[in-house]
Design an enzyme around this catalytic site. Structure first.
Site, PDB file in Angstrom:
ATOM      1  N   LYS A 120       0.834  -1.214   0.000  1.00  0.00           N
ATOM      2  CA  LYS A 120       0.000   0.000   0.000  1.00  0.00           C
ATOM      3  C   LYS A 120       0.861   1.253   0.000  1.00  0.00           C
ATOM      4  O   LYS A 120       0.478   2.266  -0.585  1.00  0.00           O
ATOM      5  CB  LYS A 120      -0.953  -0.008   1.194  1.00  0.00           C
ATOM      6  CG  LYS A 120      -1.940  -1.164   1.141  1.00  0.00           C
ATOM      7  CD  LYS A 120      -3.372  -0.703   1.072  1.00  0.00           C
ATOM      8  CE  LYS A 120      -4.207  -1.799   0.451  1.00  0.00           C
ATOM      9  NZ  LYS A 120      -5.610  -1.704   0.639  1.00  0.00           N
ATOM     10  N   LYS A 202      -3.961  -9.907  -6.638  1.00  0.00           N
ATOM     11  CA  LYS A 202      -5.310 -10.089  -6.107  1.00  0.00           C
ATOM     12  C   LYS A 202      -6.263  -9.026  -6.660  1.00  0.00           C
ATOM     13  O   LYS A 202      -5.842  -7.914  -6.976  1.00  0.00           O
ATOM     14  CB  LYS A 202      -5.293 -10.059  -4.587  1.00  0.00           C
ATOM     15  CG  LYS A 202      -5.463  -8.697  -3.953  1.00  0.00           C
ATOM     16  CD  LYS A 202      -5.627  -8.842  -2.449  1.00  0.00           C
ATOM     17  CE  LYS A 202      -6.009  -7.506  -1.819  1.00  0.00           C
ATOM     18  NZ  LYS A 202      -7.426  -7.228  -1.820  1.00  0.00           N
ATOM     19  N   LYS A 205     -10.025  -3.496  -4.356  1.00  0.00           N
ATOM     20  CA  LYS A 205     -10.883  -2.320  -4.506  1.00  0.00           C
ATOM     21  C   LYS A 205     -10.084  -1.114  -4.922  1.00  0.00           C
ATOM     22  O   LYS A 205     -10.600  -0.203  -5.547  1.00  0.00           O
ATOM     23  CB  LYS A 205     -11.551  -2.000  -3.171  1.00  0.00           C
ATOM     24  CG  LYS A 205     -12.657  -2.931  -2.812  1.00  0.00           C
ATOM     25  CD  LYS A 205     -13.624  -2.203  -1.899  1.00  0.00           C
ATOM     26  CE  LYS A 205     -13.988  -3.031  -0.705  1.00  0.00           C
ATOM     27  NZ  LYS A 205     -13.217  -2.711   0.497  1.00  0.00           N
TER      28      LYS A 205
HETATM   29  P1  ATP Z   1      -8.443  -2.378  -0.435  1.00  0.00           P
HETATM   30  O1  ATP Z   1      -7.621  -2.469  -1.677  1.00  0.00           O
HETATM   31  O2  ATP Z   1      -9.125  -1.048  -0.230  1.00  0.00           O
HETATM   32  O3  ATP Z   1      -7.721  -2.893   0.789  1.00  0.00           O
HETATM   33  P2  ATP Z   1      -9.750  -4.906  -0.657  1.00  0.00           P
HETATM   34  O4  ATP Z   1     -10.208  -5.330  -1.984  1.00  0.00           O
HETATM   35  O5  ATP Z   1      -8.529  -5.564  -0.099  1.00  0.00           O
HETATM   36  O6  ATP Z   1      -9.663  -3.339  -0.693  1.00  0.00           O
HETATM   37  P3  ATP Z   1     -10.975  -4.945   1.979  1.00  0.00           P
HETATM   38  O7  ATP Z   1     -12.143  -4.110   2.361  1.00  0.00           O
HETATM   39  O8  ATP Z   1      -9.611  -4.560   2.464  1.00  0.00           O
HETATM   40  O9  ATP Z   1     -10.948  -5.086   0.367  1.00  0.00           O
HETATM   41  O10 ATP Z   1     -11.233  -6.443   2.405  1.00  0.00           O
HETATM   42  C1  ATP Z   1     -12.507  -6.957   2.773  1.00  0.00           C
HETATM   43  C2  ATP Z   1     -12.411  -8.461   2.906  1.00  0.00           C
HETATM   44  O11 ATP Z   1     -12.261  -9.035   1.601  1.00  0.00           O
HETATM   45  C3  ATP Z   1     -11.200  -8.934   3.709  1.00  0.00           C
HETATM   46  O12 ATP Z   1     -11.609 -10.001   4.538  1.00  0.00           O
HETATM   47  C4  ATP Z   1     -10.232  -9.415   2.661  1.00  0.00           C
HETATM   48  O13 ATP Z   1      -9.409 -10.457   3.147  1.00  0.00           O
HETATM   49  C5  ATP Z   1     -11.163  -9.931   1.575  1.00  0.00           C
HETATM   50  N1  ATP Z   1     -10.541  -9.833   0.259  1.00  0.00           N
HETATM   51  C6  ATP Z   1      -9.988  -8.725  -0.279  1.00  0.00           C
HETATM   52  N2  ATP Z   1      -9.540  -8.964  -1.513  1.00  0.00           N
HETATM   53  C7  ATP Z   1      -9.817 -10.274  -1.773  1.00  0.00           C
HETATM   54  C8  ATP Z   1      -9.608 -11.120  -2.908  1.00  0.00           C
HETATM   55  N3  ATP Z   1      -9.029 -10.669  -4.006  1.00  0.00           N
HETATM   56  N4  ATP Z   1     -10.019 -12.410  -2.854  1.00  0.00           N
HETATM   57  C9  ATP Z   1     -10.626 -12.873  -1.729  1.00  0.00           C
HETATM   58  N5  ATP Z   1     -10.854 -12.130  -0.621  1.00  0.00           N
HETATM   59  C10 ATP Z   1     -10.467 -10.846  -0.638  1.00  0.00           C
HETATM   60 MG    MG Z   2      -7.658  -4.844   1.752  1.00  0.00          MG
END
Ligand code: ATP
Ligand code: MG
Length: 337
Positions: A120, A202, A205
């Site tokens: 990050k 991965k 968001k």
């Molecule tokens: P950001 O990039 O803002 O961190 P993010 O996509 O990682 O967004 P989070 O809100 O941080 O989303 O995560 C919410 C939940 O989704 C967490 O439990 C995280 O482990 C899960 N998660 C995030 N990305 C993935 C993915 N690509 N596949 C499966 N689970 C995921």
């Molecule tokens: Mg995350």
């Protein structure tokens, strides 16, 4: 220890999601869907991690809107059933209070090992704030404050959960049993859904390429379009194998939505091209999301209900969180607590 926590109780589950953007199917398959499955069987605390979202300094108006929408998403998944708590993190200030205590029981060295901070920090090189660095300690406070036994997460959060466990054990070692030491709950399939455009990374968001992820609120047309545009390979055989990350990822999503095994999917698509396969993946996602999307639309039209429910969630979460916080404050020797 407060009576409610000491007596035999159902196992407690906790998880939060950041309102940084609409959740994608990675969040849904890796986390949200498991939350819904656990909502029946366990005492659950689910929430919108708006304080965590501040680490990337969102536009205030955007944060407000997305926090309300994220809250509506949790309600649309029916997570509030039974005695479960659904709340917004900043509405329960005890989380910040315990966070400070835990900051003082976390070593700089162990916090420095968090790989997500490194990722990050590289992504937001213009704003590497201390919050980005201490984020996992706030996450530990979120979990430990509610005495969670299980935390359903995707693989990307495993290291953070390990840190929460270490902090809990250290604190308990010094002061006696204060925190439950939480276990991660990783779904069997789809705990790491990959980007559709760069399947070695991965799905995230924060990815700025809209084609890289499918949001859980995307229209059927958008879902089909993004699936069709997903990066694959030139082999044209649907099989799960090394070097075929794009196809592997789509197979994971299809398996998660339909319950089919990889072998079954390989059999179903033997002799068919990637076009048919991608259309089937899109169809499975559309069907999986259909009931949720209808409920979400209904809820979003009822702002008064959302606000009232958020107030109720805040009260319940704060009350619950203060039990642990009060105990921890006393243990560390804060006078008069
Ligand atoms: P950001 O990039 O803002 O961190 P993010 O996509 O990682 O967004 P989070 O809100 O941080 O989303 O995560 C919410 C939940 O989704 C967490 O439990 C995280 O482990 C899960 N998660 C995030 N990305 C993935 C993915 N690509 N596949 C499966 N689970 C995921
Ligand atoms: Mg995350």
């Amino acid at each position: 220890m407060p009576e409610e926590i000491k007596t035999a109780r159902r196992k407690r589950v906790l998880s939060l999601i950041q309102p940084t953007a609409v959740p994608h199917i990675g969040n849904y398959i890796g986390a949200l869907r498991n939350w819904a499955a656990m909502a029946e069987e366990y005492d659950c605390v689910y929430g919108v991690a708006d304080l965590h979202a501040l680490t990337v300094r969102p536009e205030p108006a955007v944060l407000q809107k997305q926090s309300m929408e994220a809250f509506a998403i949790l309600l649309a998944l029916d997570l509030r059933r039974g005695n479960n708590i659904v709340f917004v993190q900043s509405h329960a200030p005890a989380h910040c209070q315990l966070n400070w205590l835990l900051n003082c029981y976390t070593q700089f060295g162990e916090a420095s090992r968090m790989t997500q901070f490194k990722d990050k920090a590289a992504e937001h090189a213009d704003n590497v704030n201390a919050g980005l660095f201490t984020y996992p300690i706030l996450m530990a406070a979120d979990i430990l404050i509610h005495q969670a036994d299980y935390v359903p997460i995707g693989e990307d959060q495993k290291q953070h959960l390990e840190l929460a466990r270490n902090i809990a054990e250290r604190f308990n070692g010094a002061y006696g049993q204060v925190f439950t030491v939480p276990e991660p709950f990783l779904g069997k399939i789809g705990s790491r859904v990959k980007s559709l455009q760069n399947p070695t990374q991965k799905m995230s968001k924060s990815d700025r390429n809209p084609k890289a992820s499918i949001s859980i609120l995307d229209t059927p047309e958008a879902i089909l379009k993004k699936c069709k545009a997903a990066v694959t390979d030139s082999e044209s055989i649907v099989r799960y194998a090394e070097g075929k990350e794009g196809i592997n990822n789509l197979m994971t999503v299809l398996a998660a939505c339909t319950g089919s095994s990889y072998e079954q999917i390989e059999r179903d698509f033997a002799g068919k091209g990637y076009g048919d396969f991608k259309a089937a993946v899109a169809e499975a996602i559309i069907e999986e999301l259909r009931p949720f999307q209808a409920e979400y639309k209904r809820l979003l039209a009822d702002k008064a209900y959302l606000e009232q429910t958020a107030r109720e969630g805040a009260e319940a979460a704060q009350r619950h969180a203060m039990r642990t916080t009060a105990k921890a404050m006393k243990k560390v020797g804060l006078w008069g607590t």
